[in-house]
Motif scaffolding. Structure first.
Motif, short mmCIF file in Angstrom:
data_model
loop_
_atom_site.label_atom_id
_atom_site.label_comp_id
_atom_site.label_asym_id
_atom_site.label_seq_id
_atom_site.Cartn_x
_atom_site.Cartn_y
_atom_site.Cartn_z
N ILE A 60 13.07 -11.44 22.87
CA ILE A 60 12.71 -12.71 22.54
C ILE A 60 13.32 -13.15 21.05
O ILE A 60 13.58 -14.17 20.91
CB ILE A 60 11.05 -12.87 22.35
CG1 ILE A 60 10.57 -12.65 23.87
CG2 ILE A 60 10.51 -13.93 21.83
CD1 ILE A 60 8.99 -12.31 23.82
N LYS A 63 16.74 -14.02 21.37
CA LYS A 63 16.77 -15.37 22.18
C LYS A 63 16.80 -16.61 20.99
O LYS A 63 17.41 -17.44 20.94
CB LYS A 63 15.81 -15.40 23.15
CG LYS A 63 16.54 -16.25 24.32
CD LYS A 63 15.12 -16.37 25.24
CE LYS A 63 15.88 -16.92 26.73
NZ LYS A 63 15.20 -16.82 27.87
N ILE A 64 15.57 -16.38 20.01
CA ILE A 64 15.42 -17.20 18.92
C ILE A 64 16.66 -17.45 18.06
O ILE A 64 16.74 -18.36 17.49
CB ILE A 64 14.00 -16.79 18.22
CG1 ILE A 64 13.04 -17.16 19.24
CG2 ILE A 64 13.90 -17.56 16.92
CD1 ILE A 64 11.49 -16.60 18.89
N LEU A 67 19.30 -19.37 19.41
CA LEU A 67 19.16 -20.74 19.22
C LEU A 67 19.27 -21.24 17.62
O LEU A 67 19.59 -22.33 17.56
CB LEU A 67 17.37 -20.88 19.59
CG LEU A 67 17.04 -21.26 21.02
CD1 LEU A 67 15.62 -21.27 21.29
CD2 LEU A 67 17.96 -22.53 21.54
N PHE B 53 7.36 -17.69 24.57
CA PHE B 53 7.38 -17.51 23.18
C PHE B 53 8.43 -18.33 22.57
O PHE B 53 8.24 -18.41 21.22
CB PHE B 53 7.67 -15.96 23.05
CG PHE B 53 6.22 -14.92 23.21
CD1 PHE B 53 5.30 -15.42 22.26
CD2 PHE B 53 6.10 -14.42 24.37
CE1 PHE B 53 4.00 -14.56 22.60
CE2 PHE B 53 4.75 -13.64 24.71
CZ PHE B 53 3.93 -13.90 23.63
N VAL B 54 9.43 -18.56 23.08
CA VAL B 54 10.48 -19.40 22.54
C VAL B 54 9.88 -20.75 22.08
O VAL B 54 10.13 -21.48 21.05
CB VAL B 54 12.01 -19.71 23.29
CG1 VAL B 54 12.72 -20.74 22.66
CG2 VAL B 54 12.77 -18.19 23.37
N TRP B 57 7.70 -20.37 19.04
CA TRP B 57 8.43 -20.24 17.94
C TRP B 57 8.58 -21.73 17.52
O TRP B 57 8.47 -22.23 16.23
CB TRP B 57 9.71 -19.54 18.07
CG TRP B 57 10.52 -19.74 17.05
CD1 TRP B 57 11.59 -20.80 16.94
CD2 TRP B 57 11.06 -18.86 15.88
NE1 TRP B 57 12.19 -20.38 15.75
CE2 TRP B 57 11.82 -19.37 15.07
CE3 TRP B 57 10.15 -17.91 15.39
CZ2 TRP B 57 12.30 -18.99 13.86
CZ3 TRP B 57 10.70 -17.27 14.21
CH2 TRP B 57 11.43 -17.80 13.55
N GLN B 58 9.03 -22.63 18.58
CA GLN B 58 9.77 -24.02 18.20
C GLN B 58 8.54 -24.86 17.60
O GLN B 58 8.75 -25.78 17.02
CB GLN B 58 10.37 -24.58 19.20
CG GLN B 58 11.65 -23.81 19.65
CD GLN B 58 12.33 -24.31 20.97
OE1 GLN B 58 11.79 -24.59 22.03
NE2 GLN B 58 13.67 -24.45 20.98
#
Lengths: 187, 180
Positions: A60, A63-64, A67, B53-54, B57-58
């Motif tokens: 995770i 992935k962040i 981004l 979970f992304v 986060w955003q």
């Protein structure tokens, strides 16, 4: 009319054992919404790959980070212009798709058909009138007054000796010039 | 670490990654199992958990604290599941019954399904319920959430949830009796 006191009514129905003793308890559970399906347990039949939950946070976070990097690039001038160019290309593409080139083959066919119906004589007259119009326009443009008109030759009719030499043998030119000279002397 | 403390650490740039890592570790299992029960397949559940979970986060900086953090995360996960199942229907032009059939097939073929017969029977019975009823049953029965918490997650009244759960239990009992 008979009453219950006179003779008890025997109904043909039965209830499960302890139905009325447990009724209050069941009603309370139902009001709280706490009933559970009978005869089943809470086990799930699903398994997992080994160390799945130990590795999931890393996946995770990766992935962040990807981004974040992408957003950092989009915020650079190059990124912004790339986005603008992309949007412009998409708009052009959308316009081409929405407004496709019109098919004019039927219009051309109709025009040809109409031209065939016009008389040839009428067409020649129309073209001649058009030529006259052009001639007048040329006179007007070159500011030539009407009295001088007999001296004026349109550009397309001016004949130079050099042009004649290309199509006629020399002796013929000399002959023509001699005749011209004689004619002018007679006048 | 308490949610309040996690959120405070998340707001500071120097401890943001650390706080988020802790948050993922704290809730990953609950969220994964919530999703897995809805989509059955492990790979789909893995994708959707990561996506959830992304999104957390955003959007975490927008979180106002009006609801509890875990119900907010549950809501994101639930929406991810419902969108996933909706897209499946749209992509293959499938009616609800056929999506259930596909999930049933996955239940029989997925590499990560154990051989507990009763548990598989229960899952098969659950797959015959409408999606929302299945969600309510899973959250109440397996996750032990209160009706108030489920109401916060799904935005439905407690009364409606109680009725929905009751119907689900009845249908499951009938289905289990039939399969014996």
């Amino acid at each position: 009319m008979r009453t219950h006191n006179e003779k008890p009514v025997k109904l043909p129905f039965e209830t499960p054992p302890n139905y009325f003793e447990e009724f209050e308890n069941r009603l309370e559970k139902r009001l709280k919404g706490e009933y559970e399906p009978k005869g089943i347990h809470k086990n799930l039949p699903f398994g997992l790959p080994e160390s799945y939950f130990e590795l999931l946070p890393q996946k995770i976070m990766q992935k962040i980070q990807n981004l974040r990097r992408a957003w950092a690039w989009y915020e650079t001038p190059f990124g912004i212009w790339t986005i603008r160019l992309g949007v412009a290309t998409m708009i052009i593409f959308a316009i081409v798709l929405i407004f496709p080139k019109t098919d004019n083959s039927t219009a051309v066919a109709e025009l040809k058909k109409n031209l065939q119906t016009i008389n040839k004589k009428e067409l020649e007259l129309y073209l001649f009138a058009n030529y006259q119009n052009h001639l007048e326009a040329e006179l007007f443009d070159k500011d030539i007054q009407l009295p001088e008109m007999h001296q004026y030759q349109p550009d397309s009719l001016q004949i130079r000796k050099k042009d004649l030499e290309e199509v006629l043998p020399d002796e013929h030119i000399e002959e023509i010039l001699q005749q011209e000279l004689e004619n002018s002397e007679v006048l | 670490m308490e949610d309040k403390e996690l959120l405070e650490k998340f707001k500071k740039a120097e401890s943001q990654n650390y706080a988020f890592n802790l948050l993922v570790r704290k809730y990953q299992q609950k969220i994964y199992w919530h999703i897995r029960k809805m989509v059955i397949d492990h790979d789909d559940a893995d994708d959707l958990t990561q996506e959830t979970f992304v999104k957390v986060w955003q959007n975490l900086h927008h979180f106002q604290g009006n609801s509890q953090l875990y119900t907010w995360i549950y809501r994101i996960a639930t929406n991810e599941c419902l969108n996933f199942l909706r897209k499946k229907k749209q992509r293959f032009f499938l009616p609800i019954a056929d999506v259930s059939k596909e999930l049933l097939r996955k239940l029989e073929t997925d590499a990560y399904v154990s051989g507990d017969e009763v548990a598989i029977k229960l899952q098969k019975a659950l797959l015959k319920l409408p999606e929302k009823q299945r969600l309510v049953f899973n959250m109440k029965y397996f996750d032990d959430l209160s009706y108030e918490e489920i109401s916060e997650i799904l935005g439905t009244s407690v009364g409606a949830l109680k009725a929905s759960y009751h119907h689900a239990v009845k249908k499951i009992e009938d289905e289990m009796k039939m399969s014996v």
